[in-house]
Scaffold this active site. Structure first.
Site, PDB file in Angstrom:
ATOM      1  N   LYS A  55      58.299  27.825  51.925  1.00 51.56           N
ATOM      2  CA  LYS A  55      57.781  26.648  51.221  1.00 51.56           C
ATOM      3  C   LYS A  55      56.592  27.089  50.397  1.00 51.56           C
ATOM      4  CE  LYS A  55      58.818  22.204  51.104  1.00 51.56           C
ATOM      5  NZ  LYS A  55      60.108  21.542  51.350  1.00 51.56           N
TER       6      LYS A  55
HETATM    7  P1  NAD Z   1      58.855  12.778  45.053  1.00 56.85           P
HETATM    8  O1  NAD Z   1      57.565  13.332  44.595  1.00 56.85           O
HETATM    9  O2  NAD Z   1      59.992  12.656  44.114  1.00 56.85           O
HETATM   10  O3  NAD Z   1      58.619  11.335  45.712  1.00 56.85           O
HETATM   11  C1  NAD Z   1      57.697  11.084  46.712  1.00 56.85           C
HETATM   12  C2  NAD Z   1      57.580   9.582  46.847  1.00 56.85           C
HETATM   13  O4  NAD Z   1      56.769   9.259  47.972  1.00 56.85           O
HETATM   14  C3  NAD Z   1      56.911   8.931  45.630  1.00 56.85           C
HETATM   15  O5  NAD Z   1      57.565   7.726  45.339  1.00 56.85           O
HETATM   16  C4  NAD Z   1      55.494   8.674  46.137  1.00 56.85           C
HETATM   17  O6  NAD Z   1      54.835   7.647  45.412  1.00 56.85           O
HETATM   18  C5  NAD Z   1      55.796   8.299  47.563  1.00 56.85           C
HETATM   19  N1  NAD Z   1      54.666   8.308  48.457  1.00 56.85           N
HETATM   20  C6  NAD Z   1      53.672   9.219  48.596  1.00 56.85           C
HETATM   21  N2  NAD Z   1      52.807   8.837  49.533  1.00 56.85           N
HETATM   22  C7  NAD Z   1      53.256   7.651  50.005  1.00 56.85           C
HETATM   23  C8  NAD Z   1      52.769   6.731  50.974  1.00 56.85           C
HETATM   24  N3  NAD Z   1      51.661   6.975  51.670  1.00 56.85           N
HETATM   25  N4  NAD Z   1      53.484   5.606  51.197  1.00 56.85           N
HETATM   26  C9  NAD Z   1      54.608   5.340  50.505  1.00 56.85           C
HETATM   27  N5  NAD Z   1      55.109   6.170  49.585  1.00 56.85           N
HETATM   28  C10 NAD Z   1      54.432   7.312  49.335  1.00 56.85           C
HETATM   29  O7  NAD Z   1      59.267  13.656  46.332  1.00 56.85           O
HETATM   30  P2  NAD Z   1      60.703  13.806  46.991  1.00 56.85           P
HETATM   31  O8  NAD Z   1      61.311  15.034  46.463  1.00 56.85           O
HETATM   32  O9  NAD Z   1      61.420  12.516  46.961  1.00 56.85           O
HETATM   33  O10 NAD Z   1      60.277  14.134  48.503  1.00 56.85           O
HETATM   34  C11 NAD Z   1      60.036  13.127  49.486  1.00 56.85           C
HETATM   35  C12 NAD Z   1      60.179  13.734  50.874  1.00 56.85           C
HETATM   36  O11 NAD Z   1      61.493  14.288  51.005  1.00 56.85           O
HETATM   37  C13 NAD Z   1      59.221  14.889  51.194  1.00 56.85           C
HETATM   38  O12 NAD Z   1      58.934  14.871  52.569  1.00 56.85           O
HETATM   39  C14 NAD Z   1      60.051  16.114  50.868  1.00 56.85           C
HETATM   40  O13 NAD Z   1      59.589  17.272  51.529  1.00 56.85           O
HETATM   41  C15 NAD Z   1      61.395  15.662  51.377  1.00 56.85           C
HETATM   42  N6  NAD Z   1      62.546  16.393  50.850  1.00 56.85           N
HETATM   43  C16 NAD Z   1      62.765  16.489  49.511  1.00 56.85           C
HETATM   44  C17 NAD Z   1      63.891  17.164  49.054  1.00 56.85           C
HETATM   45  C18 NAD Z   1      64.252  17.246  47.592  1.00 56.85           C
HETATM   46  O14 NAD Z   1      65.342  17.746  47.282  1.00 56.85           O
HETATM   47  N7  NAD Z   1      63.443  16.772  46.665  1.00 56.85           N
HETATM   48  C19 NAD Z   1      64.759  17.774  49.960  1.00 56.85           C
HETATM   49  C20 NAD Z   1      64.512  17.642  51.326  1.00 56.85           C
HETATM   50  C21 NAD Z   1      63.399  16.947  51.744  1.00 56.85           C
END
Ligand code: NAD
Length: 419
Positions: A105
């Site tokens: 990561k």
């Molecule tokens: P992103 O940046 O696209 O979206 C994150 C979202 O979370 C945004 O809408 C943001 O405003 C919101 N957020 C942040 N803090 C918050 C809070 N306190 N309360 C409510 N909403 C909040 O990120 P993403 O890629 O969607 O990732 C989200 C999660 O999924 C993370 O834990 C990431 O590690 C995990 N993840 C992502 C992927 C991927 O392919 N992008 C894959 C596996 C896991």
């Protein structure tokens, strides 16, 4: 409040599995810590002519099963222990869905919303250069995470390619389609989450039609999961991002909310209005009356303070590390089923693997092919975890860890200790 350090939590989860597996202390010591950690401090020229220093990390948890894979996060709260935890979770996730990668990561301490596009590009290119000593299609392949997207991946790919003097598409995944990305990658994590919800609901004897779903986080993962579940007949009754939270007991118009966020900078929900939609607090969202809760934002959102008040009977972890071990215990006592992150959000890394394979072969698949292969792999892993949990009377998280930790341990033991 108990320890919320994500790395300590990741180690605790590993220890639970290692104890049940009776893992030898030698291999336990290897897997409990990251193999490689790189911290970089680097300057970026800002638009106003000044220069600002930033700090970033790339951590490779374990290389036993192949090149390492894992996203890059841009967020002001990034710290080294968060990146360590996320790298360790990637190792287990890749092993659980049996793709030939170890876990890694990266992260930069930055609020990307405070930067112009030019500043974001310069930060990305400099960070990519700093960690380039670790990257390569056969070594370490990053992907998007919180605060990064396909454009950021394109800049990283271009930067590495400029250094090498030729285009190296397979050095990163989550790229735009026009530079070697895979069809279906953008939606892959949310699609995987929706498939896992479908399977879990089936196993629990329920039906998707009218199922009340709440989603925390409306970024790549949360908004896609909400949209696909809405399409599958569920009623999404609450969603939130970092700026605001909304609910509507008769169901939100997820399509309209996605259109709204697409039109606004950084895809935020702030300012959204529609008839019958009530604005609530982020804390209230998690405790809404619903059947399924999908945390898809950040770590530690479901903890000892709110776990007792969560009404959902099923939690499917779109985010990494959204539930603390204390909350896991409270939820288990209350009969709430938790589908763990390393299974529920594995769709992203599965299609990242497809993107890497397509890039290396320079042979690209159609979207149906990608989605069918994704479904086969994630449902296969789901069935395996569910059967293990049932047979051994364990929570799904522990069952998932038993399968994945054993695979990683076996690979490392087979390779032996060098020299
Ligand atoms: P992103 O940046 O696209 O979206 C994150 C979202 O979370 C945004 O809408 C943001 O405003 C919101 N957020 C942040 N803090 C918050 C809070 N306190 N309360 C409510 N909403 C909040 O990120 P993403 O890629 O969607 O990732 C989200 C999660 O999924 C993370 O834990 C990431 O590690 C995990 N993840 C992502 C992927 C991927 O392919 N992008 C894959 C596996 C896991």
């Amino acid at each position: 409040m108990s320890d919320q350090n994500p790395f300590h939590i990741a180690q605790q989860q590993f220890d639970t599995a290692a104890d049940i597996l009776g893992l030898h202390e030698n291999i336990r010591a290897v897997l409990r810590v990251p193999q490689r950690e790189l911290t970089v401090n680097f300057p970026v020229k800002l638009d106003n002519g000044s220069t600002r220093m930033f700090t970033g990390y790339r951590i490779q948890h374990n290389l036993g099963r192949g090149p390492v894979k894992g996203g890059i996060r841009y967020h002001p709260a990034v710290d080294i222990d968060e990146v360590r935890a996320l790298a360790m979770w990637m190792t287990w996730k890749c092993a659980l869905v049996n793709i030939p990668y170890g876990g890694a990561k990266g992260g930069v301490i930055v609020d990307p919303k405070q930067l112009s596009m030019g500043e974001l590009e310069r930060l990305t290119r400099r960070f990519a250069t700093e960690i380039s000593i670790l990257l390569g299609p056969e070594r370490d392949i990053p992907a998007p995470d919180v605060g990064t997207n396909a454009q950021v991946m394109a800049w990283i790919m271009d930067t590495i390619s400029m250094h090498r003097g030729y285009t190296v598409p397979a050095v990163i995944t989550g790229k735009p389609i026009n530079v070697g990305g895979s069809l279906g990658r953008v939606e892959a994590t949310g699609r995987g989450v929706s498939l896992v919800v479908r399977e879990a609901v089936r196993r629990l004897g329920g039906d998707l039609e009218g199922l009340r779903v709440v989603v925390q986080g409306f970024g790549n993962v949360g908004s896609t999961a909400a949209y696909l579940l809405d399409q599958m007949g569920c009623k999404v009754v609450g969603v939130a991002d970092a700026t605001s939270a909304y609910c509507r007991p008769s169901g939100l118009d997820i399509g309209a909310m996605r259109t709204y966020t697409d039109r606004h900078s950084f895809r935020l929900l702030e300012g959204y209005h529609a008839p019958g939609v009530e604005r609530i607090s982020g804390a209230e969202l998690l405790e809404l009356d619903c059947d399924v809760l999908i945390p898809a934002a950040l770590e530690n959102q479901i903890n000892e303070r709110n776990a007792g008040r969560i009404k959902a009977k099923l939690i499917v972890e779109g985010a990494n590390g959204p539930t603390t071990p204390d909350a896991d215990n409270i939820l288990a006592e209350r009969g709430v089923t938790v589908v763990p992150d390393i299974l529920a959000n594995a769709g992203g890394v599965i299609v990242s693997y497809f993107e890497w394979v397509q890039g290396l072969q320079e042979f690209f698949w159609d979207e149906q092919d990608v989605n069918e292969k994704l479904e086969r792999i994630i449902i296969g892993a789901f069935d395996h975890v569910w059967a293990t949990a049932y047979a051994r009377k364990l929570p799904l998280r522990t069952a998932a860890y038993l399968l994945s930790v054993q695979r990683v341990a076996d690979a490392n033991v087979t390779r032996g200790v060098y020299p």
